[in-house]
Design a protein around this motif. Structure first.
Motif, PDB file in Angstrom:
ATOM      1  N   UNK A 254     -25.755  52.017  30.767  1.00  0.00           N
ATOM      2  CA  UNK A 254     -25.727  50.970  29.754  1.00  0.00           C
ATOM      3  C   UNK A 254     -26.942  50.946  28.852  1.00  0.00           C
ATOM      4  N   UNK A 255     -27.849  51.910  29.021  1.00  0.00           N
ATOM      5  CA  UNK A 255     -29.104  51.896  28.260  1.00  0.00           C
ATOM      6  C   UNK A 255     -28.856  51.935  26.750  1.00  0.00           C
ATOM      7  N   UNK A 256     -27.902  52.763  26.309  1.00  0.00           N
ATOM      8  CA  UNK A 256     -27.661  52.936  24.872  1.00  0.00           C
ATOM      9  C   UNK A 256     -27.048  51.703  24.215  1.00  0.00           C
ATOM     10  N   UNK A 257     -26.517  50.773  25.026  1.00  0.00           N
ATOM     11  CA  UNK A 257     -25.903  49.570  24.460  1.00  0.00           C
ATOM     12  C   UNK A 257     -26.949  48.619  23.882  1.00  0.00           C
ATOM     13  N   UNK A 258     -28.201  48.786  24.290  1.00  0.00           N
ATOM     14  CA  UNK A 258     -29.272  47.926  23.770  1.00  0.00           C
ATOM     15  C   UNK A 258     -29.926  48.611  22.570  1.00  0.00           C
ATOM     16  N   UNK A 265     -36.840  44.045  16.393  1.00  0.00           N
ATOM     17  CA  UNK A 265     -37.069  42.794  17.119  1.00  0.00           C
ATOM     18  C   UNK A 265     -35.849  42.342  17.908  1.00  0.00           C
ATOM     19  N   UNK A 266     -34.666  42.840  17.525  1.00  0.00           N
ATOM     20  CA  UNK A 266     -33.454  42.427  18.203  1.00  0.00           C
ATOM     21  C   UNK A 266     -32.575  43.639  18.484  1.00  0.00           C
ATOM     22  N   UNK A 267     -31.613  43.435  19.392  1.00  0.00           N
ATOM     23  CA  UNK A 267     -30.645  44.484  19.683  1.00  0.00           C
ATOM     24  C   UNK A 267     -29.376  44.235  18.884  1.00  0.00           C
ATOM     25  N   UNK A 268     -28.623  45.306  18.668  1.00  0.00           N
ATOM     26  CA  UNK A 268     -27.376  45.204  17.928  1.00  0.00           C
ATOM     27  C   UNK A 268     -26.347  44.437  18.750  1.00  0.00           C
ATOM     28  N   UNK A 269     -25.782  43.381  18.170  1.00  0.00           N
ATOM     29  CA  UNK A 269     -24.772  42.603  18.876  1.00  0.00           C
ATOM     30  C   UNK A 269     -23.510  43.433  19.056  1.00  0.00           C
ATOM     31  N   UNK A 270     -22.914  43.342  20.239  1.00  0.00           N
ATOM     32  CA  UNK A 270     -21.700  44.096  20.524  1.00  0.00           C
ATOM     33  C   UNK A 270     -20.477  43.293  20.097  1.00  0.00           C
ATOM     34  N   UNK A 271     -19.583  43.947  19.370  1.00  0.00           N
ATOM     35  CA  UNK A 271     -18.363  43.281  18.948  1.00  0.00           C
ATOM     36  C   UNK A 271     -17.319  43.371  20.060  1.00  0.00           C
ATOM     37  N   UNK A 272     -16.557  42.311  20.224  1.00  0.00           N
ATOM     38  CA  UNK A 272     -15.522  42.277  21.256  1.00  0.00           C
ATOM     39  C   UNK A 272     -14.289  41.570  20.715  1.00  0.00           C
ATOM     40  N   UNK A 273     -13.127  42.158  20.981  1.00  0.00           N
ATOM     41  CA  UNK A 273     -11.890  41.582  20.476  1.00  0.00           C
ATOM     42  C   UNK A 273     -11.289  40.542  21.411  1.00  0.00           C
ATOM     43  N   UNK A 274     -11.693  40.556  22.669  1.00  0.00           N
ATOM     44  CA  UNK A 274     -11.145  39.600  23.636  1.00  0.00           C
ATOM     45  C   UNK A 274     -12.257  38.710  24.164  1.00  0.00           C
ATOM     46  N   UNK A 275     -11.880  37.523  24.580  1.00  0.00           N
ATOM     47  CA  UNK A 275     -12.860  36.589  25.141  1.00  0.00           C
ATOM     48  C   UNK A 275     -13.458  37.138  26.432  1.00  0.00           C
ATOM     49  N   UNK A 276     -12.612  37.804  27.238  1.00  0.00           N
ATOM     50  CA  UNK A 276     -13.096  38.357  28.511  1.00  0.00           C
ATOM     51  C   UNK A 276     -14.214  39.365  28.278  1.00  0.00           C
ATOM     52  N   UNK A 277     -14.012  40.256  27.316  1.00  0.00           N
ATOM     53  CA  UNK A 277     -15.045  41.245  27.014  1.00  0.00           C
ATOM     54  C   UNK A 277     -16.261  40.585  26.378  1.00  0.00           C
ATOM     55  N   UNK A 281     -21.013  41.013  30.837  1.00  0.00           N
ATOM     56  CA  UNK A 281     -22.471  41.066  30.963  1.00  0.00           C
ATOM     57  C   UNK A 281     -23.184  41.538  29.700  1.00  0.00           C
ATOM     58  N   UNK A 282     -22.809  42.704  29.159  1.00  0.00           N
ATOM     59  CA  UNK A 282     -23.605  43.288  28.071  1.00  0.00           C
ATOM     60  C   UNK A 282     -23.613  42.434  26.804  1.00  0.00           C
ATOM     61  N   UNK A 283     -22.447  42.013  26.278  1.00  0.00           N
ATOM     62  CA  UNK A 283     -22.512  41.143  25.094  1.00  0.00           C
ATOM     63  C   UNK A 283     -23.262  39.836  25.365  1.00  0.00           C
ATOM     64  N   UNK A 284     -23.056  39.284  26.579  1.00  0.00           N
ATOM     65  CA  UNK A 284     -23.683  38.000  26.902  1.00  0.00           C
ATOM     66  C   UNK A 284     -25.201  38.126  26.989  1.00  0.00           C
ATOM     67  N   UNK A 285     -25.680  39.194  27.639  1.00  0.00           N
ATOM     68  CA  UNK A 285     -27.128  39.324  27.805  1.00  0.00           C
ATOM     69  C   UNK A 285     -27.803  39.673  26.482  1.00  0.00           C
ATOM     70  N   UNK A 286     -27.117  40.405  25.604  1.00  0.00           N
ATOM     71  CA  UNK A 286     -27.691  40.688  24.286  1.00  0.00           C
ATOM     72  C   UNK A 286     -27.795  39.399  23.473  1.00  0.00           C
ATOM     73  N   UNK A 287     -26.810  38.515  23.620  1.00  0.00           N
ATOM     74  CA  UNK A 287     -26.918  37.210  22.960  1.00  0.00           C
ATOM     75  C   UNK A 287     -28.113  36.431  23.494  1.00  0.00           C
TER      76      UNK A 287
END
Length: 295
Positions: A254-258, A265-277, A281-287
């Protein structure tokens, strides 16, 4: 004979009668102890504890000693286990996968084949049926991950502990054997079971589920008379700690996701089409790391 004196004899130290043992500073606060010693479990060595190397299973026992054989997490896989010689067997939980009556009977039959003078058993978090209130609720939910549990009837787990006829089962109680007092409880510290998988599950919890988790913390505080961290703060700290480890480890999948933004100063926010995704963990922790995101 005093336990400390036995240990002195075991290590070739002349017997000098009873000595004073320094009590660990976290003894009165198990949650704080778990947090403190969990920082680096790979080098876990509490103060005042002498770490010893394992001895071969067939090592003769010195005269005048009592040997404990401690085991856990056998999970119904006892076939072929070569058990060491000893006087007292102490099984500290997770002797089944789900606590099914058939699993408990199999474990009890295995205990009956062992030659120990005393066999003491404590339940673990896998012994689901040993907590009647919890298993009754789980059966009602018809949880898809445990189809065999969903088929259980109340009479199947009404008194499943009674199936353990070849041992002494202790739950929130103590027993004295060969002069040793042994207290057993299956309950875990508040930072154990909930926080072990909290980084993966908490963001997907419903408001009702979060409320239930907060009630668990509040109940634990009343019982222990100690101030415990809120479930929300545990979630945040665990997420940030896990993210920091991933960011520092280029070999982690998961290193490249950050990926940092040009500002750094910030990481790229991950886009997700579903609420579950989105709440995984990864989208939530980046937020959490970034604060509010603008897509």
């Amino acid at each position: 004979m005093d336990f400390v004196e036995q240990e002195r004899m075991a290590h070739g130290i002349p017997s000098q009668g009873k000595i004073t043992i320094t009590v660990d500073e976290y003894s009165s606060n198990p949650t704080q102890a778990f947090t403190h010693y969990n920082i680096n479990q790979s080098r876990f060595q509490p103060p005042h504890v002498h770490m010893v190397d394992p001895i071969p299973y067939d090592t003769p026992k010195p005269a005048g000693h009592t040997r404990f054989v401690c085991v856990s997490d056998t999970h119904s896989r006892t076939d072929g286990i070569q058990m060491p010689y000893g006087d007292i067997l102490l099984h500290t939980g997770d002797f089944t996968e789900l606590g099914l009556p058939t699993e408990v009977k199999k474990f009890n039959d295995w205990l009956g084949t062992l030659p120990y003078e005393y066999k003491i058993v404590i339940a673990g978090n896998h012994e689901l049926t040993f907590d009647k209130d919890f298993i009754a609720e789980l059966v009602k939910q018809d949880y898809y991950r445990f189809p065999s549990v969903s088929k259980l009837k109340p009479e199947d787990f009404d008194n499943v502990q009674s199936l353990l006829t070849n041992c002494i089962y202790v739950q929130d109680s103590e027993v004295t054997v060969k002069g040793f007092q042994i207290y057993g409880t299956p309950w875990c510290t508040i930072e154990s079971i909930p926080s072990r998988c909290i980084t993966a599950l908490y963001d997907n919890c419903s408001a009702q589920d979060r409320k239930k988790l907060r009630r668990v913390v509040n109940t634990a505080q009343r019982i222990t008379q100690t101030n415990l961290p809120s479930i929300d703060s545990v979630y945040t700290s665990r997420c940030l700690r896990q993210a920091a480890n991933i960011i520092e480890d280029p070999s982690h999948p998961g290193h490249s996701l950050f990926s940092p933004l040009p500002s750094g100063r910030k990481s790229l926010c991950l886009k997700a089409r579903t609420t579950t995704l989105k709440d995984s963990f990864y989208p939530a922790v980046i937020r959490l790391l970034n604060g509010p995101c603008i897509h």
